[in-house]
Design a protein around this motif. Structure first.
Motif, PDB file in Angstrom:
ATOM      1  N   GLY A 264       3.145   8.954  -0.933  1.00 19.58           N
ATOM      2  CA  GLY A 264       3.215   7.879  -1.914  1.00 19.58           C
ATOM      3  C   GLY A 264       4.240   6.798  -1.610  1.00 19.58           C
ATOM      4  O   GLY A 264       4.373   5.838  -2.349  1.00 19.58           O
ATOM      5  N   LYS A 265       4.984   6.945  -0.503  1.00 18.24           N
ATOM      6  CA  LYS A 265       5.973   5.942  -0.117  1.00 18.24           C
ATOM      7  C   LYS A 265       5.270   4.624   0.227  1.00 18.24           C
ATOM      8  O   LYS A 265       4.179   4.622   0.785  1.00 18.24           O
TER       9      LYS A 265
ATOM     10  N   CYS B   9       3.654  12.474   7.920  1.00 17.27           N
ATOM     11  CA  CYS B   9       2.620  12.403   6.883  1.00 17.27           C
ATOM     12  C   CYS B   9       1.221  12.388   7.497  1.00 17.27           C
ATOM     13  O   CYS B   9       0.292  12.981   6.951  1.00 17.27           O
ATOM     14  N   ARG B  10       1.071  11.739   8.637  1.00 17.94           N
ATOM     15  CA  ARG B  10      -0.219  11.719   9.323  1.00 17.94           C
ATOM     16  C   ARG B  10      -0.620  13.134   9.735  1.00 17.94           C
ATOM     17  O   ARG B  10      -1.766  13.552   9.550  1.00 17.94           O
TER      18      ARG B  10
ATOM     19  N   MET C  13       0.848  -1.171   0.000  1.00 22.57           N
ATOM     20  CA  MET C  13       0.000   0.000   0.000  1.00 22.57           C
ATOM     21  C   MET C  13       0.896   1.238   0.000  1.00 22.57           C
ATOM     22  O   MET C  13       2.000   1.217   0.532  1.00 22.57           O
ATOM     23  N   SER C  14       0.384   2.336  -0.550  1.00 23.47           N
ATOM     24  CA  SER C  14       1.138   3.585  -0.606  1.00 23.47           C
ATOM     25  C   SER C  14       0.605   4.584   0.418  1.00 23.47           C
ATOM     26  O   SER C  14      -0.595   4.661   0.657  1.00 23.47           O
ATOM     27  N   CYS C  15       1.504   5.369   0.981  1.00 21.78           N
ATOM     28  CA  CYS C  15       1.135   6.442   1.906  1.00 21.78           C
ATOM     29  C   CYS C  15       0.268   7.446   1.138  1.00 21.78           C
ATOM     30  O   CYS C  15       0.663   7.903   0.065  1.00 21.78           O
ATOM     31  N   PRO C  16      -0.907   7.811   1.663  1.00 21.29           N
ATOM     32  CA  PRO C  16      -1.774   8.743   0.943  1.00 21.29           C
ATOM     33  C   PRO C  16      -1.191  10.157   0.834  1.00 21.29           C
ATOM     34  O   PRO C  16      -1.613  10.932  -0.003  1.00 21.29           O
ATOM     35  N   THR C  17      -0.207  10.486   1.662  1.00 18.47           N
ATOM     36  CA  THR C  17       0.373  11.827   1.623  1.00 18.47           C
ATOM     37  C   THR C  17       1.563  11.912   0.673  1.00 18.47           C
ATOM     38  O   THR C  17       1.613  12.787  -0.189  1.00 18.47           O
TER      39      THR C  17
END
Length: 63
Positions: free
Chosen positions: A7-8, A26-27, A1-5
């Protein structure tokens, strides 16, 4: 899955403390965007005719 902020890539398991984000930074960026209303969910307002004139549209908790 990718971080929504950022993309990592984020491993989605019980050890991923900040999921779905890659980290606290990012959170917090995402939270700030919601609080500043840069992000928001679309909503439709109820027509005034649907509300009774004597009815309070916001429920109140018992005192």
């Amino acid at each position: 899955m990718s971080c929504p902020t950022c993309g990592k890539a984020v491993v989605w398991d019980g050890q991923a403390r900040w999921r779905p984000f890659c980290g606290e930074r990012c959170r917090l960026i995402d939270l700030g965007e919601w609080l500043s209303e840069e992000r928001r969910l679309p909503a439709e307002d109820a027509p005034w005719s649907d509300l009774d004139a004597n009815e309070d549209p916001a429920p109140r908790s018992p005192s």
